[in-house]
Design an enzyme around this catalytic site. Structure first.
Site, PDB file in Angstrom:
ATOM      1  N   GLU A   1       0.839  -1.203   0.000  1.00 36.28           N
ATOM      2  CA  GLU A   1       0.000   0.000   0.000  1.00 36.28           C
ATOM      3  C   GLU A   1       0.872   1.250   0.000  1.00 36.28           C
ATOM      4  OE1 GLU A   1      -3.661   0.100   2.163  1.00 36.28           O
ATOM      5  OE2 GLU A   1      -3.114   1.999   3.131  1.00 36.28           O
TER       6      GLU A   1
ATOM      7  N   PHE B   1       0.772   5.860  -0.472  1.00 34.84           N
ATOM      8  CA  PHE B   1      -0.068   7.053  -0.358  1.00 34.84           C
ATOM      9  C   PHE B   1       0.486   8.146  -1.268  1.00 34.84           C
ATOM     10  CE2 PHE B   1       3.170   7.616   2.938  1.00 34.84           C
ATOM     11  CZ  PHE B   1       3.580   8.927   2.735  1.00 34.84           C
ATOM     12  N   PRO B   2      -0.356   9.107  -1.701  1.00 36.19           N
ATOM     13  CA  PRO B   2       0.110  10.160  -2.604  1.00 36.19           C
ATOM     14  C   PRO B   2       1.069  11.113  -1.906  1.00 36.19           C
ATOM     15  CG  PRO B   2      -2.296   9.956  -2.651  1.00 36.19           C
ATOM     16  CD  PRO B   2      -1.811   9.173  -1.470  1.00 36.19           C
TER      17      PRO B   2
ATOM     18  N   TRP C   1      -6.664   7.402  -0.761  1.00 37.85           N
ATOM     19  CA  TRP C   1      -7.482   8.554  -1.174  1.00 37.85           C
ATOM     20  C   TRP C   1      -7.550   9.492   0.016  1.00 37.85           C
ATOM     21  CZ3 TRP C   1     -10.067   9.268  -5.882  1.00 37.85           C
ATOM     22  CH2 TRP C   1     -11.071  10.232  -5.929  1.00 37.85           C
TER      23      TRP C   1
ATOM     24  N   GLY D   1     -14.121   6.630   5.115  1.00 39.40           N
ATOM     25  CA  GLY D   1     -13.042   7.601   5.164  1.00 39.40           C
ATOM     26  C   GLY D   1     -13.050   8.443   6.420  1.00 39.40           C
ATOM     27  N   ASP D   2     -11.952   9.151   6.621  1.00 37.37           N
ATOM     28  CA  ASP D   2     -11.817  10.039   7.777  1.00 37.37           C
ATOM     29  C   ASP D   2     -12.431  11.401   7.475  1.00 37.37           C
ATOM     30  OD1 ASP D   2     -10.337   8.090   9.152  1.00 37.37           O
ATOM     31  OD2 ASP D   2      -8.500   8.710   8.107  1.00 37.37           O
TER      32      ASP D   2
ATOM     33  N   TYR E   1     -12.219  -4.726  10.717  1.00 31.48           N
ATOM     34  CA  TYR E   1     -11.589  -4.257  11.954  1.00 31.48           C
ATOM     35  C   TYR E   1     -11.519  -5.405  12.962  1.00 31.48           C
ATOM     36  CZ  TYR E   1     -12.551   0.172   9.725  1.00 31.48           C
ATOM     37  OH  TYR E   1     -12.598   1.200   8.816  1.00 31.48           O
TER      38      TYR E   1
ATOM     39  N   ASP F   1     -20.414  -4.631  14.885  1.00 32.76           N
ATOM     40  CA  ASP F   1     -19.424  -4.302  13.859  1.00 32.76           C
ATOM     41  C   ASP F   1     -19.268  -5.456  12.873  1.00 32.76           C
ATOM     42  OD1 ASP F   1     -17.502  -2.150  13.119  1.00 32.76           O
ATOM     43  OD2 ASP F   1     -16.047  -3.778  13.320  1.00 32.76           O
TER      44      ASP F   1
ATOM     45  N   LYS G   1     -21.735  -5.448   4.220  1.00 32.62           N
ATOM     46  CA  LYS G   1     -20.914  -4.942   3.105  1.00 32.62           C
ATOM     47  C   LYS G   1     -20.569  -6.063   2.129  1.00 32.62           C
ATOM     48  CE  LYS G   1     -17.720  -2.824   5.683  1.00 32.62           C
ATOM     49  NZ  LYS G   1     -16.558  -1.973   6.043  1.00 32.62           N
TER      50      LYS G   1
END
Length: 533
Positions: free
Chosen positions: A24, A26-27, A56, A115-116, A156, A178, A185
């Site tokens: 993984e 990240f930009p 993202w 997302g956050d 999670y 959860d 999903k």
């Protein structure tokens, strides 16, 4: 290809013990950072991860950069790419723009996330007309795009961070809720679950770090050891899929995989003489003109729109499918520019000074070349017997096969040398050549539609593979790029009034680009042609 299909293929019953891994990224925040990331990514992808993903930014803050990086990953780095997509602060129109963009770029995999919150906000707030959670995003992707995308979602192991209490644990009720949401999903269309980071920092780790906290190398080595031991525990529990959050760093991730016995630097191999395309629309491509062997990204960018590739065969090169030359063909990462300047930008007084540069490159004394996107020569460019031995040892294609290659060389020379070469070719019918100058004047002893396979592989239970060809029509398109490199790849490093720059421009105007093949791959001796020149 969908990630779930690759995972199932790799961990099929016949190879149940195989562990697969992925990376993984990240930009980065700067242009230099992006180029450095791609250099690291190239080296990491050589170890054949199942896929790589790109994050993202919160609230879509890195949306356009993420889209561009994902496109380059899939089409230029040629690694199966999964793009993160969040619905925080994202109108549906922006989400669909992202999905349509990556679909057009041949990407089939999305990690669907809530997302956050955007920077400066403490809580997630659903915008008007937007989605409330990752489940909404999964349902939208399946409803709008059918089965095209492989969809991953977050899982999670300790429950979502928002329901973990001050003691570090979720209540049993919260944990069950959860898990039930995760199942929803999956039921909505997700086919892969990627776990969130999960670990504690117990006292024994802080105790081990305390005496070495000021020694950066020691801390890194301890981190690699800790990561290795964590992965061993995960694998011992029966998990066969590892996803490494690299933080855009190369050495630690590869060191962990090496410690686990999952990679070996000496066993990097290619399924073809180039990295197989991962773009959905080019995945069956298995033949290319050899001229772009050292500039694969340039070739991909120039042929990105070819419609013939889905058929798995190289098509009619005389059509307009080759894109025009653009700035992309001559853009290099700044770090590479610096190395080129160190090795190639020296005073040039005469033609022999130029010849000496090429000679040093061929001997491995220079690691860069204006005509190559790659670092140093490929192993196959050694003399023919070493070349064949190297290819058969490292190989491309499945085990148990053989690789054959005709002796092939490409070079620039003046007209007087070309005339001597033409005479030698007349006396040796196994030699075929193509020669052209900057203006397009072509000399050749083959027909304009003749396609010559120069590499082929014979493998058990497979058709013969012919991955590289010499073709007159493609050669004429390649020559524009090859001649342009004299000025835009080398001469441009000198001041405009520099005599070295003038010499390079003169060579560009007066030389011929020559492609020479010895078709007697059993008893031929290509190098004998150059004796007496």
């Amino acid at each position: 290809m969908k990630v779930i299909e690759k995972i199932l293929e790799s961990t099929a019953a016949g190879d149940a013990g195989k562990v697969v891994f992925s990376f993984e990224f990240f930009p980065p925040k700067t242009e230099d950072g992006v180029e450095n990331l791609f250099e690291r990514m190239e080296r990491m992808v050589a170890h054949d991860p199942t896929f790589c993903d790109i994050t993202w930014g919160a609230g879509g803050t890195t949306a356009e950069l993420t889209l561009e990086i994902a496109r380059r990953m899939q089409n230029m780095v040629c690694v199966e790419t999964m793009m993160h997509l969040t619905c925080t602060n994202m109108p549906v129109e922006k989400i669909d723009h992202a999905l349509e963009t990556i679909k057009k770029d041949g990407i089939q995999n999305v990690l669907a996330l809530r997302g956050d919150p955007p920077r400066g906000q403490d809580k997630f707030v659903q915008i008007q007309g937007g989605f409330a959670c990752a489940l909404d995003l999964v349902e939208h992707i399946r409803k709008s795009y059918g089965d095209y995308f492989g969809i991953a979602v977050a899982g999670y192991p300790e429950a979502h961070p928002e329901v973990i209490e001050s003691n570090g644990l979720a209540t049993p009720e919260a944990y069950e809720k959860d898990l039930a949401y995760l199942k929803r999903k999956v039921d909505a269309g997700a086919d892969v679950i990627v776990t969130q980071l999960f670990y504690d920092i117990p006292s024994e780790i802080t105790a081990a770090l305390e005496p070495i906290k000021d020694n950066e190398e020691a801390v890194r080595a301890y981190g690699v050891h800790l990561g290795t031991e964590m992965c061993k525990k995960i694998m011992a529990s029966g998990i066969k899929t590892l996803h490494l959050y690299t933080l855009n760093m190369e050495k630690s991730a590869l060191a962990i995989l090496t410690n686990l016995g999952l990679i070996e630097e000496s066993k990097i191999s290619r399924p073809l003489p180039w990295r197989r395309p991962t773009n959905l629309f080019r995945v069956k491509e298995d033949v290319r003109p050899i001229f772009w062997a050292n500039r694969p990204k340039s070739y991909i960018s120039r042929t990105i729109g070819w419609e013939q590739y889905p058929h798995g065969r190289w098509g009619d090169s005389s059509n307009a499918s080759y894109g025009a030359l653009t700035d992309h063909q001559f853009m290099r990462p700044r770090a590479r520019d610096k190395k080129l300047q160190e090795e190639w930008v020296v005073p040039l007084k005469k033609f022999d000074d130029i010849s000496e540069k090429f000679m040093k490159y061929c001997l491995g004394q220079l690691k860069t070349s204006p005509w190559s996107e790659l670092d140093a020569l490929q192993p196959e460019t050694k003399i023919i017997d070493e070349q064949l031995a190297s290819i058969n040892l490292k190989g491309w294609g499945p085990a148990g096969g053989y690789v054959y290659q005709k002796a092939y060389v490409e070079f620039f020379c003046y007209e007087e040398k070309l005339k001597a070469l033409v005479e030698k070719c007349k006396a040796n019918p196994s030699l075929t050549f193509l020669a052209v100058n900057k203006e397009g004047n072509l000399l050749s002893n083959v027909g304009k539609n003749d396609v010559n396979a120069v590499t082929w592989g014979v493998f058990p239970a497979k058709e013969i593979i012919q991955p590289t060809v010499v073709d007159p029509s493609s050669f004429l398109i390649w020559k524009d790029e090859a001649f342009e490199i004299w000025s835009r790849g080398w001469a441009q490093f000198y001041p405009e009034d520099d005599s070295s720059r003038s010499l390079l421009q003169e060579v560009q105007k007066t030389s011929y680009l020559v492609s020479l093949v010895d078709n007697d791959y059993v008893n031929g001796n290509l190098f004998a042609v150059f004796k007496g020149f």
